[in-house]
Design a protein around this motif. Sequence first.
Motif, short mmCIF file in Angstrom:
data_model
loop_
_atom_site.label_atom_id
_atom_site.label_comp_id
_atom_site.label_asym_id
_atom_site.label_seq_id
_atom_site.Cartn_x
_atom_site.Cartn_y
_atom_site.Cartn_z
N LEU A 185 12.97 -3.16 -6.45
CA LEU A 185 13.47 -1.78 -6.46
C LEU A 185 14.16 -1.49 -7.80
CD1 LEU A 185 13.77 0.82 -4.84
CD2 LEU A 185 15.89 -0.10 -3.86
N GLN A 186 14.88 -2.47 -8.29
CA GLN A 186 15.54 -2.33 -9.60
C GLN A 186 14.51 -2.10 -10.71
OE1 GLN A 186 17.98 -5.69 -10.60
NE2 GLN A 186 18.14 -5.11 -12.72
N ASP A 187 13.40 -2.91 -10.71
CA ASP A 187 12.34 -2.75 -11.72
C ASP A 187 11.69 -1.37 -11.61
OD1 ASP A 187 12.84 -5.25 -12.65
OD2 ASP A 187 11.21 -6.22 -11.55
N ALA A 188 11.48 -0.89 -10.39
CA ALA A 188 10.86 0.43 -10.19
C ALA A 188 11.77 1.54 -10.73
CB ALA A 188 10.57 0.65 -8.70
N TYR A 189 13.06 1.47 -10.44
CA TYR A 189 14.00 2.45 -10.96
C TYR A 189 14.00 2.45 -12.49
CZ TYR A 189 16.19 3.15 -6.33
OH TYR A 189 16.45 3.46 -5.03
N LYS A 190 14.01 1.26 -13.07
CA LYS A 190 14.03 1.17 -14.54
C LYS A 190 12.78 1.80 -15.13
CE LYS A 190 14.41 -2.15 -18.32
NZ LYS A 190 14.42 -3.58 -18.68
N GLY A 191 11.60 1.49 -14.52
CA GLY A 191 10.34 2.05 -15.02
C GLY A 191 10.30 3.56 -14.90
N LEU A 192 10.78 4.11 -13.77
CA LEU A 192 10.80 5.57 -13.58
C LEU A 192 11.74 6.23 -14.59
CD1 LEU A 192 10.73 5.69 -9.71
CD2 LEU A 192 9.02 6.71 -11.22
N SER A 193 12.86 5.58 -14.87
CA SER A 193 13.79 6.13 -15.86
C SER A 193 13.13 6.21 -17.24
CB SER A 193 15.05 5.27 -15.92
OG SER A 193 15.89 5.70 -16.97
N ASN A 241 4.97 -5.79 -6.62
CA ASN A 241 5.09 -6.30 -7.99
C ASN A 241 3.88 -5.88 -8.82
OD1 ASN A 241 6.51 -7.86 -9.96
ND2 ASN A 241 4.96 -9.43 -9.70
N THR A 242 2.69 -5.91 -8.21
CA THR A 242 1.46 -5.50 -8.91
C THR A 242 1.47 -4.00 -9.17
OG1 THR A 242 0.30 -7.29 -7.78
CG2 THR A 242 -1.05 -5.62 -8.86
N ASP A 243 2.02 -3.20 -8.22
CA ASP A 243 2.17 -1.75 -8.45
C ASP A 243 2.94 -1.49 -9.75
OD1 ASP A 243 0.80 -1.12 -6.15
OD2 ASP A 243 2.59 -0.81 -4.92
N ILE A 244 3.99 -2.27 -9.96
CA ILE A 244 4.81 -2.11 -11.18
C ILE A 244 4.00 -2.47 -12.42
CG2 ILE A 244 6.81 -3.05 -12.40
CD1 ILE A 244 8.20 -3.25 -9.66
N SER A 245 3.19 -3.54 -12.33
CA SER A 245 2.35 -3.92 -13.48
C SER A 245 1.34 -2.82 -13.80
CB SER A 245 1.62 -5.23 -13.16
OG SER A 245 2.53 -6.28 -13.00
N ILE A 246 0.75 -2.21 -12.76
CA ILE A 246 -0.20 -1.11 -12.96
C ILE A 246 0.50 0.07 -13.62
CG2 ILE A 246 -1.60 0.61 -11.74
CD1 ILE A 246 -2.23 -1.61 -9.67
N ALA A 247 1.69 0.41 -13.14
CA ALA A 247 2.45 1.52 -13.73
C ALA A 247 2.76 1.26 -15.20
CB ALA A 247 3.75 1.71 -12.94
N TRP A 286 2.53 5.22 -9.67
CA TRP A 286 2.55 3.81 -9.24
C TRP A 286 3.96 3.24 -9.21
CZ3 TRP A 286 -1.29 1.45 -6.88
CH2 TRP A 286 -2.55 2.02 -6.97
N PHE A 287 4.84 3.71 -10.11
CA PHE A 287 6.24 3.28 -10.00
C PHE A 287 6.84 3.75 -8.67
CE2 PHE A 287 6.71 2.72 -14.79
CZ PHE A 287 6.96 1.37 -14.68
N ARG A 288 6.50 4.99 -8.26
CA ARG A 288 7.03 5.50 -6.99
C ARG A 288 6.46 4.72 -5.80
NH1 ARG A 288 6.73 12.03 -8.23
NH2 ARG A 288 8.70 12.15 -9.41
N GLN A 289 5.17 4.34 -5.91
CA GLN A 289 4.58 3.55 -4.82
C GLN A 289 5.28 2.20 -4.72
OE1 GLN A 289 0.35 3.76 -4.27
NE2 GLN A 289 0.19 1.57 -3.87
N ALA A 290 5.57 1.60 -5.87
CA ALA A 290 6.30 0.33 -5.88
C ALA A 290 7.69 0.51 -5.30
CB ALA A 290 6.39 -0.22 -7.30
N MET A 291 8.34 1.63 -5.63
CA MET A 291 9.69 1.91 -5.14
C MET A 291 9.69 2.00 -3.61
SD MET A 291 12.08 5.24 -5.98
CE MET A 291 10.94 6.36 -5.16
N GLN A 292 8.72 2.73 -3.05
CA GLN A 292 8.67 2.90 -1.59
C GLN A 292 8.42 1.55 -0.89
OE1 GLN A 292 9.48 5.59 0.06
NE2 GLN A 292 9.80 6.71 -1.84
#
Length: 537
Positions: A156-164, A118-124, A139-145
């Motif tokens: 995983l949903q938040d990571a996909y959205k951020g990468l998009s 969750n923090t990886d997503i905040s950093i991204a 960082w979005f990819r690190q959160a995804m993994q």
Amino acid sequence: NNIAAIYIGQGNYDKAREKYFESLKLKKEIGNKQQISIAYYNIAETYYNQGKYDLALENDLESLKLKEEIGDKQGIAASYNHIGDIYFKKGNYDKALENQFASLKLFEKIGAKYSAANTDISIANAYSGKLDYSNATKWFRQAMQLAKEIGSKPLLQDAYKGLSEVNEKMSDYHNAYNYHKLYTDLKDTLLNETSSKQIAEMNTKYDTEKKDKELIQKDAEISKQQAESEKQQIQRNAFIVGFGLVLLLAIFIFRGYRHKREANRMLEIKNEAINKQNEEIEKKNTLITDSIEYAKNIQSAILPSEEELKKHFQDYFILYKPKDIVSGDFYWIHEQEDNLLLAVADCTGHGVPGAFMSLMGHNLLREIVSSKNNSNPSEILDELNLKVLKTLKQDSKNTSAKYGMDIALISMDKKRNTIEFAGAHNPLYIYRNKECIQLKADSRSIGNSMDKEEKGFNKQFFQLQKGDMLYLFSDGYTAQKGGSENKKFFFKPFRELLQGICELEVIEQQHLLNATVLSWQGNKKQTDDILIVGIRA
């Protein structure tokens, strides 16, 4: 804290904060630093949700200071994370990153993988705010993994959205599309899983608690009757003894007094038991209401978001007034190449039964258009009718109960500025130069069996002009009882009302429609769910 949590669930952050401050005062008197730090953290959260970021930061720092004094690593990491979120909201991305990295270091040290992801997503997100899309992607990819590793679909949903979103900003539309597809597929999966589970749980809980309530009330009545009967018996015995011998009179009076005192004591005990049972009934009623409130959140989640509606319509309004906490009315949109499908449906019943039907109707519509790539409204309604009959096991032989829905469905061709319409009981009103053009619906509902000689639903074509005002609605507005004679509002006054307001700004139309029905209703109860969607071409 429990009362404050209820206020949080209702969005009443001022009331919640009052309770948290009361809790803080008590915990300071006790001197429990950990509990005091939690109170400051909760107070900060209420300020954060209201956008009062400076006050939120002030209380977060107080909480962090106490957590550092007692060595609460989990709490310290959470506070750094929350402080990072506040700086992100204030647009100070460097300070946001400083605190998020501090939070991440602690989460990784204590093995809190979910919080780390969750923090990886905040950093991204902070890097994205700085327009540093390369680090944001990393960082979005690190959160995804990490989300895949721990099996967390929401993360995983938040990571996909951020990468998009990041790939779109970098003009990498191919990857942006691929990640958005992964995001929407996972979102639909989570929604279906959550909806099915919560509906089943709510239904079971509702039935169980309803039976418990009836048993408790029955036990209370029996206990009260028994206590009253015992009291009357003792009084009757005392009266009979009064006719005894003078010598025995005193003995029997004393015995009667002793029995009466014991009976009164038993009566007090039973009254206490009755009061306790009444408290349990009240708690169960609260639990039922909370369950229905949760169902409201599920139902709200399936309705199109404001962002999605603004994407398709520049000038529109929605008047949505459920009779109870949850509603049997719903609206639905679906984009299909150059066509946009829009439906307004009124399901059988209202409250919990109507909400069940609305969830089923939403899912069936999505299933039909997704599997067959069909934008023909009449064919969609034919297919919807068959699926409702099959799902609810309603055929010509089973007429004991009929459930279904009335619906208006349009398919808008954006390039040609045309619409195709089909309806089950619910018509479409189009106002042009203050003249009402009615596209009438078929006189039958979704969920009714057809005779062999009956045809499918009719389709109507209409060429739109700029400035045309379209109205799709359920019958809740016209069915509202009120006025001096407590009559329904009816369709003719409804059309005249629309004729008078159709050229106003859409937001003013919404306010006038709401004010009119409230004035008509007066102090009477709302009759049915109300839903009106207005769109200017």
